[in-house]
Scaffold this active site. Structure first.
Site, PDB file in Angstrom:
ATOM      1  N   GLN A 165       7.625   2.164  -4.206  1.00 48.92           N
ATOM      2  CA  GLN A 165       8.829   1.333  -4.284  1.00 48.92           C
ATOM      3  C   GLN A 165       8.553  -0.039  -3.663  1.00 48.92           C
ATOM      4  OE1 GLN A 165      12.012   2.467  -5.630  1.00 48.92           O
ATOM      5  NE2 GLN A 165      12.232   0.261  -5.683  1.00 48.92           N
ATOM      6  N   CYS A 202      16.698   0.145  -3.761  1.00 50.29           N
ATOM      7  CA  CYS A 202      15.734   0.965  -4.512  1.00 50.29           C
ATOM      8  C   CYS A 202      16.434   1.942  -5.441  1.00 50.29           C
ATOM      9  CB  CYS A 202      14.800   1.690  -3.556  1.00 50.29           C
ATOM     10  SG  CYS A 202      15.597   2.975  -2.563  1.00 50.29           S
ATOM     11  N   ARG A 254       5.579  13.541  -4.142  1.00 53.52           N
ATOM     12  CA  ARG A 254       6.810  13.272  -3.386  1.00 53.52           C
ATOM     13  C   ARG A 254       7.080  14.503  -2.538  1.00 53.52           C
ATOM     14  NH1 ARG A 254      12.528  10.812  -5.420  1.00 53.52           N
ATOM     15  NH2 ARG A 254      11.235   8.967  -5.115  1.00 53.52           N
ATOM     16  N   ASP A 262      19.708   0.470   1.657  1.00 56.91           N
ATOM     17  CA  ASP A 262      19.343   1.764   1.077  1.00 56.91           C
ATOM     18  C   ASP A 262      20.417   2.754   1.528  1.00 56.91           C
ATOM     19  OD1 ASP A 262      17.917   3.823  -0.179  1.00 56.91           O
ATOM     20  OD2 ASP A 262      16.676   4.211   1.586  1.00 56.91           O
ATOM     21  N   ARG A 264       8.806  -0.442 -11.068  1.00 56.06           N
ATOM     22  CA  ARG A 264       8.114   0.791 -10.635  1.00 56.06           C
ATOM     23  C   ARG A 264       7.011   1.127 -11.643  1.00 56.06           C
ATOM     24  NH1 ARG A 264      10.560   4.456  -7.237  1.00 56.06           N
ATOM     25  NH2 ARG A 264       8.526   5.484  -7.413  1.00 56.06           N
ATOM     26  N   HIS A 276       7.730   4.868   1.380  1.00 54.74           N
ATOM     27  CA  HIS A 276       7.874   4.871  -0.084  1.00 54.74           C
ATOM     28  C   HIS A 276       7.065   3.682  -0.636  1.00 54.74           C
ATOM     29  CE1 HIS A 276       9.379   5.868  -3.898  1.00 54.74           C
ATOM     30  NE2 HIS A 276      10.662   5.608  -3.765  1.00 54.74           N
TER      31      HIS A 276
HETATM   32  N1  NVA Z   1      15.817   6.704   1.597  1.00 53.66           N
HETATM   33  C1  NVA Z   1      16.011   7.355   0.320  1.00 53.66           C
HETATM   34  C2  NVA Z   1      15.222   6.677  -0.747  1.00 53.66           C
HETATM   35  C3  NVA Z   1      15.462   7.249  -2.133  1.00 53.66           C
HETATM   36  C4  NVA Z   1      14.591   6.615  -3.174  1.00 53.66           C
HETATM   37  C5  NVA Z   1      15.635   8.826   0.442  1.00 53.66           C
HETATM   38  O1  NVA Z   1      14.601   9.132   1.039  1.00 53.66           O
HETATM   39  O2  NVA Z   1      16.376   9.672  -0.072  1.00 53.66           O
HETATM   40  N1   CP Z   2      13.962   4.690  -6.015  1.00 54.94           N
HETATM   41  C1   CP Z   2      13.530   5.944  -6.279  1.00 54.94           C
HETATM   42  O1   CP Z   2      12.474   6.393  -5.829  1.00 54.94           O
HETATM   43  O2   CP Z   2      14.350   6.638  -7.117  1.00 54.94           O
HETATM   44  P1   CP Z   2      14.236   8.189  -7.456  1.00 54.94           P
HETATM   45  O3   CP Z   2      14.574   8.958  -6.220  1.00 54.94           O
HETATM   46  O4   CP Z   2      15.219   8.389  -8.581  1.00 54.94           O
HETATM   47  O5   CP Z   2      12.833   8.485  -7.902  1.00 54.94           O
END
Ligand code: NVA
Ligand code: CP
Length: 331
Positions: free
Chosen positions: A156, A288, A126, A248, A316, A153
């Site tokens: 997800q 998500c 990540r 989201d 997931r 992502h």
């Molecule tokens: N769009 C959000 C998704 C979190 C799982 C982010 O990147 O923070």
């Molecule tokens: N949906 C998701 O990726 O959650 P986290 O940021 O908690 O991993």
């Protein structure tokens, strides 16, 4: 699922016979790295493994493997689902996060990756820019899996595709409306829909549209699957008759300083009961998570019977287990 006879293990058997459907050794940096057939194979494998696990069939096909999980942004779901899933496969999760992340000391991507791959069988990352995970994947000889970047992502997306299939059946032809920020999740739903032959409608404020090159890639992929891609700025038009309504956060990780200006910019893009009333009667709501209740979605929607957010979170684990067992050659 009461006994082993009820479990359809044919997807796993076919994957084994076909060398994991060609996924052995592969990276997943975005969903469009998969063909439609490979995308379906991951979902079928996940469904079969999920049913097998629930029935008490607890194979550990990746015993002896180690998977690095490197998190340069916060996480609840991604960290716990990868850590639990890797353990369930019989492999060891080597989790590195925040200031203890593999990349936090300023070593080059080259050195970090070429050292790490001497110890691990796959790298889950990540990070911020997609270009960084692409660089890691260029150096790595082991599979690299995107656990969220600013652009995509895909893990997800796999979980959400399985969740939609569980609640609505075949994905092809379903109408999915995404209302909110044209961010990594919007891009992921465009790619999911393009692979699965869905009708994807995106509604964002004009200054927060999805990236044009992502939309172009998805339109090209859609030509092969019969998917339809519509990108606009009208939430009601997007949600009209939709089978799946998704949103989201308006402020993704790394954008926290823009929170107040974003709250203003996204006025009119909240998913609330009035907007959901335009969807199909049996529409489901997805997010998500984490959700910012009262901002992009109201409690009345996120807690309604049509909300499948916790199924998404659970899936997931199942889809990532399936993906890892396929890329590790152990499905
Ligand atoms: N769009 C959000 C998704 C979190 C799982 C982010 O990147 O923070
Ligand atoms: N949906 C998701 O990726 O959650 P986290 O940021 O908690 O991993």
């Amino acid at each position: 699922m009461s006994d082993e006879e009820d479990i359809d293990l044919s997807a796993i058997d076919e994957a084994l016979a076909g060398g994991c459907g060609g996924l052995f050794g592969r990276d997943l940096l975005r969903l469009l790295d998969l063909t439609p057939a490979e995308f379906t194979l991951v979902l079928d494998t996940a469904a079969a493994q999920k049913a097998a696990w629930a029935a008490g069939k607890r194979d550990q096909p990746c015993t002896g493997d180690t998977v690095a999980v490197i998190l340069e942004k916060p996480s609840l779901r991604t960290r716990s689902s990868f850590e639990a899933g890797i353990s369930r496969l019989g492999a060891h999760p080597l989790v590195m996060s925040d200031q203890n992340s593999a990349f936090s000391r300023g070593e080059s991507v080259q050195d970090t990756t070429l050292v790490l791959e001497r110890f691990v069988d796959a790298i889950v990352l990540r990070t911020f820019a997609q270009s960084k995970i692409e660089e890691v994947a260029e150096w790595a000889s082991v599979p690299v899996i995107n656990a969220l970047t600013d652009e995509f992502h895909p893990c997800q997306g796999l979980a959400d595709a399985l969740t939609i299939r569980e609640h609505k059946g075949d994905l092809a032809g379903l109408k999915l409306a995404y209302v909110g920020d044209g961010n990594n999740m919007a891009h992921t739903y465009l790619e999911l829909g393009a692979l699965a032959g869905m009708e994807v409608r995106i509604a964002t404020p004009p200054d927060f549209a999805p990236l044009e090159w992502v939309v172009d890639d998805c339109r090209e992929a859609a030509a092969d699957t019969g998917a339809a891609i519509d990108v606009g700025c009208d939430p009601v038009a997007a949600v009209d008759g939709a089978d799946v309504v998704v949103t989201d956060t308006w402020t993704s990780m790394g954008e926290e300083e823009e929170h107040d200006t974003r709250l203003k910019a996204f006025e009119g893009f909240q998913v609330n009961a009035a907007l959901m009333a335009h969807a199909a009667d049996d529409a489901i709501f997805m997010h998500c998570l984490p959700a910012h209740r009262g901002e992009e979605v109201t409690d009345e929607v996120v807690d309604a019977d049509c909300s499948v957010i916790y199924d998404e979170a659970e899936n997931r684990l199942h889809t990532q287990k399936a993906l890892l067992s396929l890329v590790l050659g152990a499905a």
